[in-house]
Design a protein around this motif. Structure first.
Motif, PDB file in Angstrom:
ATOM      1  N   LEU A  88       0.819  -1.214   0.000  1.00 46.60           N
ATOM      2  CA  LEU A  88       0.000   0.000   0.000  1.00 46.60           C
ATOM      3  C   LEU A  88       0.854   1.266   0.000  1.00 46.60           C
ATOM      4  CD1 LEU A  88      -2.718  -1.004   2.645  1.00 46.60           C
ATOM      5  CD2 LEU A  88      -2.678  -1.486   0.190  1.00 46.60           C
ATOM      6  N   ALA A  89       0.459   2.225  -0.851  1.00 44.03           N
ATOM      7  CA  ALA A  89       1.160   3.508  -0.916  1.00 44.03           C
ATOM      8  C   ALA A  89       0.137   4.636  -0.992  1.00 44.03           C
ATOM      9  CB  ALA A  89       2.075   3.553  -2.138  1.00 44.03           C
ATOM     10  N   GLN A  90       0.462   5.782  -0.361  1.00 45.80           N
ATOM     11  CA  GLN A  90      -0.470   6.906  -0.365  1.00 45.80           C
ATOM     12  C   GLN A  90       0.021   8.087  -1.198  1.00 45.80           C
ATOM     13  OE1 GLN A  90      -2.571   7.943   3.295  1.00 45.80           O
ATOM     14  NE2 GLN A  90      -1.807   6.084   4.265  1.00 45.80           N
ATOM     15  N   ASP A  91       1.165   7.931  -1.849  1.00 47.18           N
ATOM     16  CA  ASP A  91       1.613   8.958  -2.789  1.00 47.18           C
ATOM     17  C   ASP A  91       2.522   8.300  -3.832  1.00 47.18           C
ATOM     18  OD1 ASP A  91       4.534   9.180  -2.009  1.00 47.18           O
ATOM     19  OD2 ASP A  91       3.659   9.851  -0.114  1.00 47.18           O
ATOM     20  N   GLY A  92       2.830   9.059  -4.882  1.00 42.45           N
ATOM     21  CA  GLY A  92       3.593   8.503  -5.990  1.00 42.45           C
ATOM     22  C   GLY A  92       5.004   8.090  -5.644  1.00 42.45           C
ATOM     23  N   GLU A  93       5.662   8.848  -4.798  1.00 39.70           N
ATOM     24  CA  GLU A  93       7.038   8.508  -4.422  1.00 39.70           C
ATOM     25  C   GLU A  93       7.081   7.219  -3.601  1.00 39.70           C
ATOM     26  OE1 GLU A  93       9.102  11.740  -2.611  1.00 39.70           O
ATOM     27  OE2 GLU A  93       9.091  12.965  -4.432  1.00 39.70           O
ATOM     28  N   GLU A  94       6.127   7.066  -2.691  1.00 42.53           N
ATOM     29  CA  GLU A  94       6.050   5.843  -1.885  1.00 42.53           C
ATOM     30  C   GLU A  94       5.758   4.641  -2.788  1.00 42.53           C
ATOM     31  OE1 GLU A  94       3.801   4.115   2.126  1.00 42.53           O
ATOM     32  OE2 GLU A  94       2.999   5.892   1.114  1.00 42.53           O
ATOM     33  N   ALA A  95       4.908   4.853  -3.794  1.00 43.79           N
ATOM     34  CA  ALA A  95       4.580   3.775  -4.730  1.00 43.79           C
ATOM     35  C   ALA A  95       5.825   3.311  -5.479  1.00 43.79           C
ATOM     36  CB  ALA A  95       3.513   4.251  -5.718  1.00 43.79           C
ATOM     37  N   LEU A  96       6.628   4.256  -5.957  1.00 44.01           N
ATOM     38  CA  LEU A  96       7.843   3.895  -6.691  1.00 44.01           C
ATOM     39  C   LEU A  96       8.861   3.209  -5.782  1.00 44.01           C
ATOM     40  CD1 LEU A  96       8.377   6.927  -9.101  1.00 44.01           C
ATOM     41  CD2 LEU A  96       7.888   4.550  -9.730  1.00 44.01           C
ATOM     42  N   ASP A  97       8.954   3.676  -4.551  1.00 46.73           N
ATOM     43  CA  ASP A  97       9.880   3.059  -3.604  1.00 46.73           C
ATOM     44  C   ASP A  97       9.506   1.593  -3.368  1.00 46.73           C
ATOM     45  OD1 ASP A  97      12.068   3.268  -1.604  1.00 46.73           O
ATOM     46  OD2 ASP A  97      10.465   2.865  -0.175  1.00 46.73           O
ATOM     47  N   LEU A  98       8.217   1.331  -3.199  1.00 47.39           N
ATOM     48  CA  LEU A  98       7.765  -0.047  -3.011  1.00 47.39           C
ATOM     49  C   LEU A  98       8.001  -0.872  -4.268  1.00 47.39           C
ATOM     50  CD1 LEU A  98       4.406   0.561  -1.086  1.00 47.39           C
ATOM     51  CD2 LEU A  98       6.444  -0.587  -0.203  1.00 47.39           C
ATOM     52  N   PHE A  99       7.781  -0.271  -5.421  1.00 48.66           N
ATOM     53  CA  PHE A  99       7.987  -0.983  -6.689  1.00 48.66           C
ATOM     54  C   PHE A  99       9.444  -1.400  -6.859  1.00 48.66           C
ATOM     55  CE2 PHE A  99       9.344  -0.669 -11.154  1.00 48.66           C
ATOM     56  CZ  PHE A  99       8.644  -1.739 -11.675  1.00 48.66           C
ATOM     57  N   TYR A 100      10.353  -0.490  -6.565  1.00 51.95           N
ATOM     58  CA  TYR A 100      11.779  -0.781  -6.758  1.00 51.95           C
ATOM     59  C   TYR A 100      12.326  -1.770  -5.735  1.00 51.95           C
ATOM     60  CZ  TYR A 100      12.153   2.886 -10.293  1.00 51.95           C
ATOM     61  OH  TYR A 100      12.003   3.633 -11.433  1.00 51.95           O
ATOM     62  N   ASN A 101      11.624  -1.956  -4.631  1.00 52.06           N
ATOM     63  CA  ASN A 101      12.112  -2.858  -3.583  1.00 52.06           C
ATOM     64  C   ASN A 101      11.329  -4.169  -3.488  1.00 52.06           C
ATOM     65  OD1 ASN A 101      14.333  -1.431  -1.919  1.00 52.06           O
ATOM     66  ND2 ASN A 101      12.799   0.166  -2.249  1.00 52.06           N
ATOM     67  N   ASN A 102      10.418  -4.394  -4.428  1.00 52.24           N
ATOM     68  CA  ASN A 102       9.620  -5.614  -4.429  1.00 52.24           C
ATOM     69  C   ASN A 102       9.364  -6.063  -5.866  1.00 52.24           C
ATOM     70  OD1 ASN A 102       8.432  -5.915  -1.433  1.00 52.24           O
ATOM     71  ND2 ASN A 102       8.423  -3.749  -1.972  1.00 52.24           N
ATOM     72  N   ARG A 103       9.105  -7.360  -6.029  1.00 49.67           N
ATOM     73  CA  ARG A 103       8.719  -7.855  -7.353  1.00 49.67           C
ATOM     74  C   ARG A 103       7.201  -7.735  -7.464  1.00 49.67           C
ATOM     75  NH1 ARG A 103       6.672 -11.831 -10.066  1.00 49.67           N
ATOM     76  NH2 ARG A 103       6.179 -13.073  -8.223  1.00 49.67           N
ATOM     77  N   VAL A 104       6.763  -6.720  -8.193  1.00 45.98           N
ATOM     78  CA  VAL A 104       5.342  -6.407  -8.294  1.00 45.98           C
ATOM     79  C   VAL A 104       4.776  -6.968  -9.608  1.00 45.98           C
ATOM     80  CG1 VAL A 104       3.654  -4.533  -8.462  1.00 45.98           C
ATOM     81  CG2 VAL A 104       5.586  -4.324  -6.886  1.00 45.98           C
TER      82      VAL A 104
END
Length: 215
Positions: free
Chosen positions: A29-45
């Protein structure tokens, strides 16, 4: 399957999380675009569901970044309604687009289609009927119990990934379950007897993974 859900409305995130968890998906779960990208780069989505209008980085910007680096599917959500906005969304690389408000059940169907998770999934001589909640082996109903089917569904959705006993307990037995983790082993053993010992691989000290018959 691992999903990234990004929206600046906390209630919306919790509603979507509940729907996807019920179907066996692991959600980030992410509440803004930067958090979303951070999660994307650190997980296999496997799939990113992004709201267009988010703080810091818009869903369209996040979509463009995601599409530069891999094959992750992207579905954009937006309150915008005209054709130009839909065109812009798809031009950014999004695989699908939904207007708000929407029925979460429709979103789930769209997500399953993007991930090629049909109502009936074939694995060698196995057929998993997701809608009918039955498992067939060589065309014959293996008479899986409700719990065994829920285990199978979670393993199918996360095929090829190691799932822990804790993950299975949370998703199949529920977050309020306080019994022994070893109950998972008992149900896995019974499921193996019905679908074939070789289909569920044990990773000692870690968990289980569903594999193809020829792997």
């Amino acid at each position: 399957m691992k999903l990234l859900l990004a929206d600046d409305e906390p209630l919306m995130l919790q509603i979507l999380k509940a729907y996807f968890h019920k179907e066996g998906f692991h959600t980030l779960l992410a509440q803004d675009g930067e958090e979303a990208l951070d999660l994307f780069y650190n997980n296999r989505v496997d799939l990113a569901v992004l709201d267009w209008m988010m703080p810091k980085r818009s869903g369209v910007e996040v979509c463009r970044e995601i599409k530069k680096t891999g094959r992750t599917k992207v579905l954009l959500l937006t309150a915008k309604g005209d054709q130009e906005d839909e065109f812009a969304a798809l031009q950014s690389g999004a695989d699908d687009y939904m207007r708000k408000p929407f029925d979460p059940r429709i979103l789930l169907i769209r997500a399953r289609k993007l991930l090629q998770l049909t109502d009936k999934i074939m694995l060698g001589d196995l057929t998993i009927d997701m809608e009918g909640q039955k498992i067939y082996r060589g065309g014959h109903d293996v008479l899986a119990t409700s719990r065994e089917f829920q285990l199978m569904r979670y393993l199918v959705v996360n095929k090829g990934q190691i799932v822990t006993r804790k993950m299975l307990l949370d998703q199949v037995w529920g977050f309020d379950y306080f019994g022994e983790e070893r109950t998972v082993d008992t149900h896995i053993r019974r499921l193996r007897e019905k679908i074939g010992e070789h289909r569920i691989k044990t990773f000692r000290g870690m968990g289980y993974s569903l594999v193809d018959a020829d792997e």
